[in-house]
Design a protein around this motif. Structure first.
Motif, mmCIF file in Angstrom:
data_model
loop_
_atom_site.group_PDB
_atom_site.id
_atom_site.type_symbol
_atom_site.label_atom_id
_atom_site.label_comp_id
_atom_site.label_asym_id
_atom_site.label_seq_id
_atom_site.Cartn_x
_atom_site.Cartn_y
_atom_site.Cartn_z
ATOM 1 N N PHE A 211 0.836 -1.209 0.000
ATOM 2 C CA PHE A 211 0.000 0.000 0.000
ATOM 3 C C PHE A 211 0.866 1.252 0.000
ATOM 4 O O PHE A 211 0.536 2.240 -0.658
ATOM 5 N N ALA A 212 1.974 1.187 0.747
ATOM 6 C CA ALA A 212 2.869 2.335 0.763
ATOM 7 C C ALA A 212 3.361 2.637 -0.653
ATOM 8 O O ALA A 212 3.469 3.794 -1.064
ATOM 9 N N ILE A 213 3.621 1.570 -1.408
ATOM 10 C CA ILE A 213 4.077 1.768 -2.790
ATOM 11 C C ILE A 213 2.931 2.261 -3.666
ATOM 12 O O ILE A 213 3.066 3.211 -4.430
ATOM 13 N N ALA A 214 1.777 1.611 -3.536
ATOM 14 C CA ALA A 214 0.660 1.946 -4.411
ATOM 15 C C ALA A 214 0.160 3.366 -4.180
ATOM 16 O O ALA A 214 -0.357 4.008 -5.092
ATOM 17 N N PHE A 215 0.323 3.844 -2.956
ATOM 18 C CA PHE A 215 -0.216 5.176 -2.657
ATOM 19 C C PHE A 215 0.801 6.290 -2.857
ATOM 20 O O PHE A 215 0.526 7.438 -2.509
ATOM 21 N N GLN A 216 1.973 5.973 -3.390
ATOM 22 C CA GLN A 216 2.858 7.059 -3.799
ATOM 23 C C GLN A 216 2.110 7.858 -4.866
ATOM 24 O O GLN A 216 1.473 7.279 -5.735
ATOM 25 N N PRO A 217 2.193 9.194 -4.782
ATOM 26 C CA PRO A 217 1.365 10.015 -5.659
ATOM 27 C C PRO A 217 1.460 9.606 -7.131
ATOM 28 O O PRO A 217 0.448 9.507 -7.825
ATOM 29 N N PHE A 218 2.679 9.336 -7.594
ATOM 30 C CA PHE A 218 2.846 9.003 -9.009
ATOM 31 C C PHE A 218 2.103 7.719 -9.365
ATOM 32 O O PHE A 218 1.355 7.644 -10.338
ATOM 33 N N ASN A 219 2.280 6.693 -8.532
ATOM 34 C CA ASN A 219 1.612 5.419 -8.788
ATOM 35 C C ASN A 219 0.099 5.562 -8.725
ATOM 36 O O ASN A 219 -0.634 4.986 -9.518
ATOM 37 N N LEU A 220 -0.344 6.352 -7.769
ATOM 38 C CA LEU A 220 -1.780 6.565 -7.611
ATOM 39 C C LEU A 220 -2.337 7.251 -8.859
ATOM 40 O O LEU A 220 -3.399 6.879 -9.369
ATOM 41 N N GLY A 221 -1.592 8.226 -9.362
ATOM 42 C CA GLY A 221 -2.009 8.939 -10.566
ATOM 43 C C GLY A 221 -2.069 8.009 -11.765
ATOM 44 O O GLY A 221 -3.046 8.018 -12.528
ATOM 45 N N MET A 222 -1.037 7.176 -11.910
ATOM 46 C CA MET A 222 -1.009 6.225 -13.027
ATOM 47 C C MET A 222 -2.206 5.292 -12.949
ATOM 48 O O MET A 222 -2.817 4.926 -13.950
ATOM 49 N N MET A 223 -2.531 4.892 -11.708
ATOM 50 C CA MET A 223 -3.630 3.961 -11.523
ATOM 51 C C MET A 223 -4.959 4.610 -11.917
ATOM 52 O O MET A 223 -5.742 4.021 -12.659
ATOM 53 N N ALA A 224 -5.173 5.836 -11.459
ATOM 54 C CA ALA A 224 -6.431 6.512 -11.779
ATOM 55 C C ALA A 224 -6.540 6.730 -13.285
ATOM 56 O O ALA A 224 -7.595 6.502 -13.896
ATOM 57 N N LEU A 225 -5.434 7.147 -13.905
ATOM 58 C CA LEU A 225 -5.431 7.361 -15.349
ATOM 59 C C LEU A 225 -5.742 6.051 -16.075
ATOM 60 O O LEU A 225 -6.549 6.020 -17.015
ATOM 61 N N GLY A 226 -5.119 4.981 -15.610
ATOM 62 C CA GLY A 226 -5.342 3.679 -16.227
ATOM 63 C C GLY A 226 -6.795 3.251 -16.124
ATOM 64 O O GLY A 226 -7.380 2.766 -17.092
ATOM 65 N N CYS A 227 -7.394 3.457 -14.973
ATOM 66 C CA CYS A 227 -8.800 3.082 -14.777
ATOM 67 C C CYS A 227 -9.690 3.826 -15.762
ATOM 68 O O CYS A 227 -10.570 3.246 -16.402
ATOM 69 N N LEU A 228 -9.430 5.125 -15.894
ATOM 70 C CA LEU A 228 -10.264 5.955 -16.759
ATOM 71 C C LEU A 228 -10.108 5.524 -18.212
ATOM 72 O O LEU A 228 -11.101 5.319 -18.933
ATOM 73 N N LEU A 229 -8.855 5.355 -18.640
ATOM 74 C CA LEU A 229 -8.605 4.922 -20.014
ATOM 75 C C LEU A 229 -9.246 3.564 -20.266
ATOM 76 O O LEU A 229 -9.883 3.333 -21.292
ATOM 77 N N GLY A 230 -9.064 2.664 -19.288
ATOM 78 C CA GLY A 230 -9.607 1.319 -19.432
ATOM 79 C C GLY A 230 -11.112 1.341 -19.581
ATOM 80 O O GLY A 230 -11.681 0.625 -20.409
ATOM 81 N N LEU A 231 -11.739 2.193 -18.817
ATOM 82 C CA LEU A 231 -13.190 2.306 -18.863
ATOM 83 C C LEU A 231 -13.648 2.637 -20.278
ATOM 84 O O LEU A 231 -14.580 2.036 -20.812
ATOM 85 N N PHE A 232 -12.970 3.588 -20.917
ATOM 86 C CA PHE A 232 -13.377 3.995 -22.256
ATOM 87 C C PHE A 232 -13.009 2.935 -23.292
ATOM 88 O O PHE A 232 -13.775 2.667 -24.221
ATOM 89 N N ILE A 233 -11.833 2.339 -23.103
ATOM 90 C CA ILE A 233 -11.429 1.282 -24.042
ATOM 91 C C ILE A 233 -12.422 0.128 -23.987
ATOM 92 O O ILE A 233 -12.846 -0.402 -25.002
#
Lengths: 504, 328
Positions: free
Chosen positions: A11-33
């Motif tokens: 969780f410490a790794i996943a919640f690093q701001p950069f990783n969190l941002g990548m994750m949110a971006l990925g979710c959004l892109l995935g949703l549209f794809i």
């Protein structure tokens, strides 16, 4: 408790701001794809892979896994809104999702899909955290014999899928099986059914082309004819009140969702099975064991919840053989595997030990990705509903264009759009003649898996078909499949017994 | 109808050639460079071995900025690469296309003469690596050497299951070679990909495989599978204790080539550009590391020697396929 500390590190790794941002971006892109007909998680992950060359491996896998994940949610959107499955994993979602949309309950179906996906994702990631290594060993025990037994079980769930006309259902399954054999045969290495010697048939007929043709074009033609362009979908503004009432409706589906999540996860873990059979089996089993199976296919919320919980659970499950065995549990994880090579990681039994950061960072990010996607999904429902409100004369051409682009994109050859047109016309005619389309589409997905595993068994065991029953695992699965085949008769028999006791 | 379309495509390619030719004359002075994204055709579907490699190469080019334009993998895996070969043929003279090959580069045109592809028309760019083949068994067995292996397989006969990729593909060729050399007859069970083959060996669903090192190395490190001998000319540095078949007195050498080719009809300066580019890729730290980790044999080959290599390999495969009865 070592597990917990690993997870906390994750969780410490996943919640690093950069990783969190990548994750949110990925979710959004995935949703549209996922929501685009034709573009599925496979293409999405492949297209976006280059973005990950420049980020650390953990951020890269978090991003791609989020896309995979988001697209599992997204696949339901076009299934419900347009009746076109965005990916093979979302075929079963059309069965009840589309009728719900036509009854003006598209938002209910979308909420059900989002919540079920969330439940499926969460249950499976908990299982993933707790039992990854033992399950990897279990997956290894699955040989071709077990795979075939599993396919028989999947086909068993077809019973009743096609409605009441059994001969027509069987005909469509057989037609789908024939179409699935077109192209180069892996076992013999020879081309089969290459009609008119057209080069395009060497590649075989892909699910996407068939589904887009039949559901996309065929459905559009059908709608055009029946409505003469005046499509009225009763529509309500999506409000907080409707959200709450949708959630209230879902209370009936808790059992369904839990069961489907467990099933989906186990099927996903098995190499070579993946989310499509999982979603289908979840739907079929839910319907078979329901007290009121006649309601399915007419807009039952459980019919949306079951496949959606299962396909999300299976997508998490299929990451397990990818990471622990280095074999893909689904086409998308095959590309993720390629990504791991690029990032300099060796998937395999030692990954969990040597690359703990990577594994636990990914695991933790999946927990978080679940929350992000469910919130995104519900927040975006008004947008999706707004799309449905568009006049049909604008929506229809848009869908046509999307269909052809989506069919052309995966292999970039014109042969596929022509096939889509052909299937569209055939699908339209079959619909007019009241042939069920779902068995056809599902047979083309499961056909090759069933055929190859059957022939592998026959080759390996020198033609002895009793192995399907004598091997412990495949024997159990075969037994379940047979039970499922006779379940409808059994149930009729049992209920008759019950009423007679009441009478006495 | 198929013929007509092919003709039209051919004409289109000629037209494209003319446009490209006039367009590039001015650039010749300072050497040729791609002016738009380069299509990187892959002879396999997404996620396959060749696909992984192409995407890895793409990452090397982009990370090190070896090129000013992106290289975009395009999967044309249909018909064991027939789709890709046909695409390359139809794009004769297209300066912005290259292709990653594997051994179906030789076997597919031989097995499907209908696609009308002669690989000698293509422009060879570079051979990046050769992948080795090793004979593996499950480590739960008592088989410790090729002699043990031959003895047990002779006893079991067709009850012995050899797992591998599709019929007519590399693994089945290697199996035929093994059978011939040791006078064996086993049952060959084809699977869809090398990773699945290795997993089936670990799960005891097949008795032996001829996996590439990269496909089985993870299981080997975990103590699940045992290498018996390699089909290489010399011992692999990553497997110093594993003998070669040559040492054991059988001349069994087979390798999977990983090369890059371009369509035919290219100007020499275009070919020179790609060759120079891939020489840089070859020398990169990433590629060298990849070679080591996956036990690839990495000796680069370009120009005329590469052409000769392709010709020799094609001949060898023709003979092998004939022996197997796959072609006449």
């Amino acid at each position: 408790m070592e597990l917990l500390s690993h997870l906390m590190d994750g969780f410490a790794i996943a919640f690093q701001p950069f990783n969190l941002g990548m994750m949110a971006l990925g979710c959004l892109l995935g949703l549209f794809i996922g929501a685009m007909p034709g573009l599925g998680s496979v293409n999405g992950v492949a297209i976006l892979l280059p973005i990950t060359f420049f980020v650390p491996p953990t951020a890269a896998i978090i991003f791609l896994a989020a896309i995979y994940y988001g697209s599992m949610y997204g696949g339901a959107i076009s299934s419900i809104m347009l009746g076109i499955p965005g990916a093979s994993t979302a075929v079963a979602t059309t069965f009840d999702g589309r009728p719900m949309a036509l009854q003006g309950k598209a938002d209910y179906a979308l909420v059900a899909a989002a919540v079920a996906s969330f439940v499926g994702g969460t249950i499976s990631i908990i299982l993933f955290t707790l039992f990854a290594p033992p399950l990897a060993d279990f997956a290894l025990r699955f040989g071709p014999q077990e795979t075939f037994a599993l396919m028989v079980l999947a086909f068993a769930t077809f019973v009743g899928l096609g409605g009441d006309d059994i001969p027509k259902t069987i005909f469509m399954i057989l037609l789908g099986l024939v179409l699935s054999t077109v192209g180069l045969d892996v076992i013999s290495g020879r081309p089969r059914l290459v009609f008119f010697d057209l080069q395009g048939f060497y590649k075989g007929i892909s699910f996407i082309v068939l589904a887009i043709g039949i559901y996309g074009i065929g459905e559009m033609l059908w709608t055009l004819e029946t409505s003469r362009g005046k499509v009225e979908i009763a529509n309500h503004r999506f409000t907080y009140k409707r959200l709450m009432s949708a959630l209230g409706d879902l209370k009936r589906a808790w059992g369904t969702m839990t069961f489907s999540s467990l099933l989906g996860y186990f099927v996903g873990v098995l190499p070579a099975a993946g989310a499509t059979p999982a979603a289908l089996m979840a739907y079929g089993l839910t319907k078979s064991f329901a007290r009121d199976p006649e309601k399915f296919g007419k807009g039952d919320i459980r019919g949306v919840a079951a496949p959606e919980a299962a396909n999300n659970a299976a997508s998490t499950g299929s990451m397990l053989p990818m990471m622990t065995l280095g074999i893909p549990g689904s086409p998308t994880t095959a590309i993720l595997l390629g990504g791991m090579v690029i990032w300099g990681l060796t998937p395999g039994p030692l990954l969990f030990i040597e690359q703990a950061d990577f594994v636990w960072g990914l695991t933790a990010s999946l927990y978080a990705a679940n929350f992000v996607t469910v919130i995104l999904n519900i927040a975006l429902i008004p947008v999706f509903v707004w799309v449905l409100r568009m006049p049909f004369m604008i929506l229809a051409p848009l869908i046509f264009v999307l269909c052809f682009v989506g069919g052309y994109a995966p292999d970039t050859r014109m042969f596929d759009p022509w096939l889509i047109l052909l299937f569209g016309f055939v699908g339209y005619v079959m619909r007019k003649l009241d042939y069920p389309l779902a068995p056809l589409v599902l047979a083309i997905v499961l056909g090759p898996l069933a055929e190859n595993s059957f022939r592998q068994t026959m080759i390996a065991d020198l033609g002895d078909w009793t192995v399907f029953f004598t091997r412990p695992l495949s024997g159990i699965i075969m037994g379940l499949a047979i039970l499922l085949f006779i379940a409808p008769f059994l149930k009729r028999f049992l209920s008759r017994g019950k009423t007679s006791t009441l009478e006495t | 109808m198929g013929l007509k379309r092919r003709g039209a495509l051919g004409l289109g390619a000629v037209g494209a050639l003319a446009i490209v030719a006039t367009g590039t004359t001015s650039a010749i002075a300072e050497g040729w460079k791609p002016v738009k994204p380069v299509e990187f055709v892959v002879m396999a579907g997404q996620g396959g071995g060749a696909d992984k490699l192409a995407r890895f190469i793409q990452s090397i080019i982009e990370k090190n900025k070896f090129a000013e334009v992106p290289f975009i993998p395009v999967n044309k895996g249909g018909g064991s690469g027939a789709d890709a070969l046909r695409t390359l043929k139809d794009n004769a003279g297209n300066d912005h296309m290259i292709m990653a090959t594997l051994n179906s580069y030789y076997t597919t045109p031989l097995r499907n003469p209908g696609i009308g592809v002669n690989i000698e028309e293509f422009t060879p760019i570079i051979r990046l690596a050769e992948d080795a083949f090793i004979l593996w068994v499950n480590s739960e067995t008592d088989i410790k050497s090729v002699d043990d292996y031959a003895k047990v397989v002779k006893e079991k006969g067709t009850g012995w299951k050899m797992g591998g990729t599709g019929s007519g593909q590399e693994d089945s060729l290697v199996t035929t070679m093994l059978e011939k050399a040791y006078g064996l007859k086993m049952t060959y069970v084809p699977f869809k990909g090398g990773g699945t083959v290795a997993a089936n060996l670990v799960g005891n669903h097949v008795n032996s495989t001829v996996n590439n090192p990269s496909e089985a190395i993870g299981f080997q490190q975990a103590g699940k599978v045992r290498p018996l001998a390699a089909l290489t000319a010399e011992r692999l540095p990553l497997f110093p204790d594993v003998p070669t078949f040559k040492e054991l007195g059988k001349d069994l050498v087979y390798r999977m080539q990983r090369s890059v080719v371009a369509p035919g009809g290219l100007k020499p300066e275009v070919a020179a550009y790609y060759t120079a580019l891939f020489e840089k890729v070859f020398k990169s730290e990433e590629w060298q590391g990849y070679c080591k980790k996956n036990a690839l044999q990495c000796t680069p080959l370009t120009g005329e020697p590469l052409k000769a290599y392709f010709a020799a390999e094609k001949k060898a495969h023709e003979a092998l396929l004939k022996e197997m009865g796959e072609i006449k």
